[in-house]
Enzyme design. Structure first.
Site, PDB file in Angstrom:
ATOM      1  N   THR A 128     -77.112   0.997  -1.900  1.00 15.15           N
ATOM      2  CA  THR A 128     -75.939   1.608  -1.545  1.00 15.15           C
ATOM      3  C   THR A 128     -75.008   2.223  -2.928  1.00 15.15           C
ATOM      4  OG1 THR A 128     -75.252  -0.133   0.236  1.00 15.15           O
ATOM      5  CG2 THR A 128     -73.407   1.228  -0.395  1.00 15.15           C
ATOM      6  N   GLU A 129     -74.700   3.657  -2.446  1.00 12.07           N
ATOM      7  CA  GLU A 129     -73.947   4.201  -3.703  1.00 12.07           C
ATOM      8  C   GLU A 129     -72.714   4.672  -3.352  1.00 12.07           C
ATOM      9  OE1 GLU A 129     -76.512   7.530  -4.900  1.00 12.07           O
ATOM     10  OE2 GLU A 129     -78.158   6.112  -5.526  1.00 12.07           O
ATOM     11  N   PRO A 130     -71.933   5.187  -4.107  1.00 12.30           N
ATOM     12  CA  PRO A 130     -70.461   5.633  -3.452  1.00 12.30           C
ATOM     13  C   PRO A 130     -70.586   6.671  -2.457  1.00 12.30           C
ATOM     14  CG  PRO A 130     -70.555   5.557  -5.939  1.00 12.30           C
ATOM     15  CD  PRO A 130     -72.018   5.148  -5.472  1.00 12.30           C
TER      16      PRO A 130
ATOM     17  N   ALA B 231     -73.579   7.274  -0.620  1.00 10.23           N
ATOM     18  CA  ALA B 231     -74.890   6.736   0.282  1.00 10.23           C
ATOM     19  C   ALA B 231     -74.873   5.451   0.655  1.00 10.23           C
ATOM     20  CB  ALA B 231     -76.119   7.240  -0.360  1.00 10.23           C
TER      21      ALA B 231
ATOM     22  N   SER C 247     -76.004   3.507   4.894  1.00 14.09           N
ATOM     23  CA  SER C 247     -77.284   3.543   5.625  1.00 14.09           C
ATOM     24  C   SER C 247     -77.785   4.837   5.502  1.00 14.09           C
ATOM     25  CB  SER C 247     -76.666   3.244   6.810  1.00 14.09           C
ATOM     26  OG  SER C 247     -76.240   1.920   7.236  1.00 14.09           O
TER      27      SER C 247
ATOM     28  N   GLN D 257     -54.355 -17.127  15.654  1.00 27.04           N
ATOM     29  CA  GLN D 257     -53.329 -17.067  16.436  1.00 27.04           C
ATOM     30  C   GLN D 257     -52.875 -18.743  16.894  1.00 27.04           C
ATOM     31  OE1 GLN D 257     -51.656 -14.336  17.284  1.00 27.04           O
ATOM     32  NE2 GLN D 257     -50.334 -15.002  18.663  1.00 27.04           N
TER      33      GLN D 257
ATOM     34  N   GLY E 136     -47.909 -19.969  12.586  1.00 22.96           N
ATOM     35  CA  GLY E 136     -47.494 -19.687  11.369  1.00 22.96           C
ATOM     36  C   GLY E 136     -48.374 -20.197  10.399  1.00 22.96           C
TER      37      GLY E 136
ATOM     38  N   GLU F 105     -74.669  -4.675   5.772  1.00 22.65           N
ATOM     39  CA  GLU F 105     -76.007  -4.500   6.206  1.00 22.65           C
ATOM     40  C   GLU F 105     -76.034  -3.509   7.649  1.00 22.65           C
ATOM     41  OE1 GLU F 105     -78.856  -6.096   5.329  1.00 22.65           O
ATOM     42  OE2 GLU F 105     -77.906  -7.256   3.882  1.00 22.65           O
TER      43      GLU F 105
ATOM     44  N   SER G 180     -71.121  -1.785  12.835  1.00 28.83           N
ATOM     45  CA  SER G 180     -71.451  -2.020  14.264  1.00 28.83           C
ATOM     46  C   SER G 180     -71.835  -0.806  14.661  1.00 28.83           C
ATOM     47  CB  SER G 180     -70.062  -2.432  14.827  1.00 28.83           C
ATOM     48  OG  SER G 180     -69.715  -3.718  14.521  1.00 28.83           O
TER      49      SER G 180
END
Lengths: 259, 391
Positions: free
Chosen positions: B128-130, B132, B134, B348, B352, B375, B378
């Site tokens: 991965t690049e800034p 590029a 997938s 949920q 709290g 990876e 979605s």
């Protein structure tokens, strides 16, 4: 050096503890496992084996499911297992168990050292190692937090509140170890796979030549006559501070002999 | 048909114990301090977790088949306690060890694998690049060959395990030329840690996965010997796509662990937390959420195990690449989205308290989101699945 380690299969201490009609531990519905305190004995044996030559045999007495305690020990690296299993053993007390262990150890072959844990995590009596040493005619070095074997002697340190004793005995000997002695390893993936091929003998009373009348509920010298649940925790005492809170607190602690 | 073997369960039990005893008591602190628990790596090595898919000659398990499923079980069990530790294993094997094992020369394997398998070292993979992800074809980093050396210039982003105190090497993809059709030729090159011109940027400030090691990398006139090429020149892109397929199943396993943790925590809380004098679990508003969690966990687990099994079958030539690709994408998109939903439901149910770092579900909530992104997002998974259907 041949080392025998005695291990016990116990109900998971995290689970609910219940008893059956005959006052024995109810194992139904509770997961069992190798008593955590026995893992230290297995680890001690493996360390000795790794620093020299030898073989580690684990011995357990218990119902069918107790085979899991042997299996876990084999996964950690022990070489072979012995499981004494017979319906007539049900309800055996410490003395009867020590008889069975002694006979199984004798039958399993030559040994230099018998190791045991500090206590089982269910019964927590701590007496089986001493009884076993007596039955096998071995010197006993109990509850040590260090262990060294040199030549024909075994040496260990027993720590108490006031002093530490260094105890030495000639081999063959029986040694029980505390949870301070080491950090038991986890079985590795290879260990899990290798354990499947390691030999485990399952022996009945007949195999050991032990008369059924000497063990089990009827053959035991001691008997659990009743049991009671631990009483629920009582409500704490609340001290209201009316300017004298510190004094009241100190008085309470003094009354309880905390200070 | 729907049961793992006794060996699988024995192995799962050991990893679970390890995670409970060595990770669980400390993880809140490590997470808060953004601490990478480097000391766990050799312990995981001793358990054999890094060697499950590796031959014995490099210290691995040497299984004839089925190693990947074991790996997924380990990732799931670590992920059940903490996602950061889970991804450290997943990336350590999938991105660190696998490319070297699959494409490395004998020398490269001998040099790096034994220590990686033992957990003495870790390796990273920089794709991965800034600009590029997938879209690996958009890679900007360049490597030029002259005088027996590759000289690398460029930058990589979000590289797991790239800056730990035990990182020995990072494999990076770089443009090494141009093809006849005008598209870039991409190759993979191994850059040992500490090579001059190779800078590990300060750790990212992340939403989650605080105890995993993630850095940007910069290469400025970074020269490595020609032999550091991993695999064939020009094959970098294809090599990486294969790596991604495995990684998707591994991330899916991580998601299963997270959803399982949410189910367990929520069930316990619904039984013990009382409101209006009764356990909150007697209310369908709560119990139906827990039921939904159970459904998601089961479905995600089955999809994940199926994909892992297919991958193992592919390794021994009994299944096709296309089948594995499809199953991996399906498992990944379902499990990770289920995990994100599971953390939302769990917080949920905790009310709290779910918003408080005192309870693990708060960490789960922060850790989940990246699963839908890393990876392959979605959206990329859906694109692949649709493509697999001929669309």
């Amino acid at each position: 050096m041949n080392i025998v380690v005695c291990v016990k299969y116990v109900p998971d201490a995290q689970g609910d503890r219940t008893f059956k009609d005959d006052n024995t531990t109810d194992r139904e519905g509770v997961d069992g496992l190798l008593s955590e305190l026995d893992e230290y004995a297995v680890e001690a044996a493996l360390k000795l084996k790794e620093s020299g030559e030898g073989e580690v045999t684990v011995v357990t007495v218990g119902p069918e499911a107790a085979a899991d305690a042997v299996k876990k020990s084999l996964q950690m690296g022990a070489d072979k297992g012995v499981h004494v299993c017979d319906d007539a053993i049900h309800g055996s007390d410490a003395a009867a168990t020590s008889l069975l262990l002694a006979e199984a150890i004798k039958k399993s072959g030559e040994y230099d050292l018998v190791l045991a844990g500090l206590a089982s995590t269910d019964g927590t009596m701590s007496v089986v190692p001493a009884m076993l040493a007596e039955r096998l005619g071995l010197p006993q070095v109990t509850q040590v937090s260090t262990l060294e074997v040199e030549g024909g002697t075994v040496k260990g340190r027993r720590d108490s509140d006031v002093a530490s004793d260094t105890i030495e005995a000639s081999l063959p000997a029986l040694v029980s170890v505390t949870d301070q002695i080491n950090e038991p390893r986890y079985p590795s993936f290879k260990g899990i796979m290798a354990a499947k091929k390691k030999p485990v003998e399952t022996w009945s009373l007949a195999d050991l030549g032990v008369d059924a009348e000497r063990v089990g509920l009827a053959g035991s010298w001691t008997k659990v006559t009743s049991f009671a649940k631990r009483p629920p925790r009582e409500k704490g005492e609340i001290v209201t501070d009316e300017g004298d809170g510190g004094t009241k607190l100190a008085e309470y602690l003094a009354a309880q002999k905390f200070v | 048909m729907f049961e793992l073997s006794k060996d699988h369960e024995d192995f799962r039990q050991v990893v679970r114990e390890f995670a409970q005893e060595q990770v669980a008591p400390h993880i809140a602190e490590w997470d808060r301090d953004h601490h990478f628990p480097s000391h766990l790596v050799p312990q995981m090595g001793e358990l054999g977790l890094f060697g499950l898919v590796v031959p014995q000659e490099y210290g691995g398990a040497g299984l004839d088949e089925g190693g990947f499923t074991y790996l997924c079980l380990a990732i799931e069990e670590l992920g059940r306690v903490d996602q950061s530790v889970g991804i450290t294993l997943s990336a350590g094997v999938g991105l660190g060890i696998n490319p070297i094992l699959t494409y490395g020369s004998d020398e490269q394997k001998q040099q790096f694998l034994p220590d990686l398998v033992a957990g003495k070292t870790l390796a990273g993979f920089g794709l991965t690049e800034p600009d590029a992800g997938s879209d690996a074809g958009a890679t900007r980093t360049r490597a030029t060959l002259a005088d027996g050396h590759w000289t690398i210039n460029g930058a990589k982003a979000f590289i797991t395990n790239s800056g730990t105190d035990r990182t020995s090497v990072v494999t990076v993809t770089a443009r090494t030329g141009e093809r006849e059709n005008g598209r870039p030729e991409i190759s993979a090159i191994m850059v040992p840690a500490g090579t001059p011109g190779f800078t590990v940027e300060p750790a990212y400030d992340k939403l989650g996965w605080n105890s995993s090691d993630t850095h940007g990398l910069t290469f400025s006139g970074c020269a490595v010997p020609q032999e550091n090429l991993l695999g064939e020149r020009g094959q970098g892109y294809r090599q990486f796509l294969k790596t991604l397929d495995d990684g998707r199943v591994a991330i899916s396993a991580l998601a299963v662990g997270l959803a399982q943790a949410c189910l367990e925590a929520s069930t316990e809380y619904a039984k013990t937390r009382t409101a209006f004098g009764r356990p909150i679990g007697v209310n369908q508003g709560v119990s139906f959420k827990v039921a939904d969690l159970a459904v998601m966990v089961d479905a995600a687990r089955l999809l994940t195990y199926k994909a892992a099994w297919l991958k193992d079958e592919l390794e021994v030539g009994r299944r096709s690449v296309a089948e594995v690709k499809q199953a991996a994408a399906i498992a990944k998109v379902y499990s990770t989205e289920a995990a994100v939903t599971a953390t939302r439901l769990a917080t949920q149910i905790f009310g709290g308290n779910g918003f408080m770092e005192e309870y693990p579900v708060a960490r789960f909530y922060r850790d989940a989101k990246i699963l839908e992104i890393g990876e392959g997002t979605s959206e990329v998974q859906r694109m692949l699945i649709a493509r697999g259907l001929g669309l």
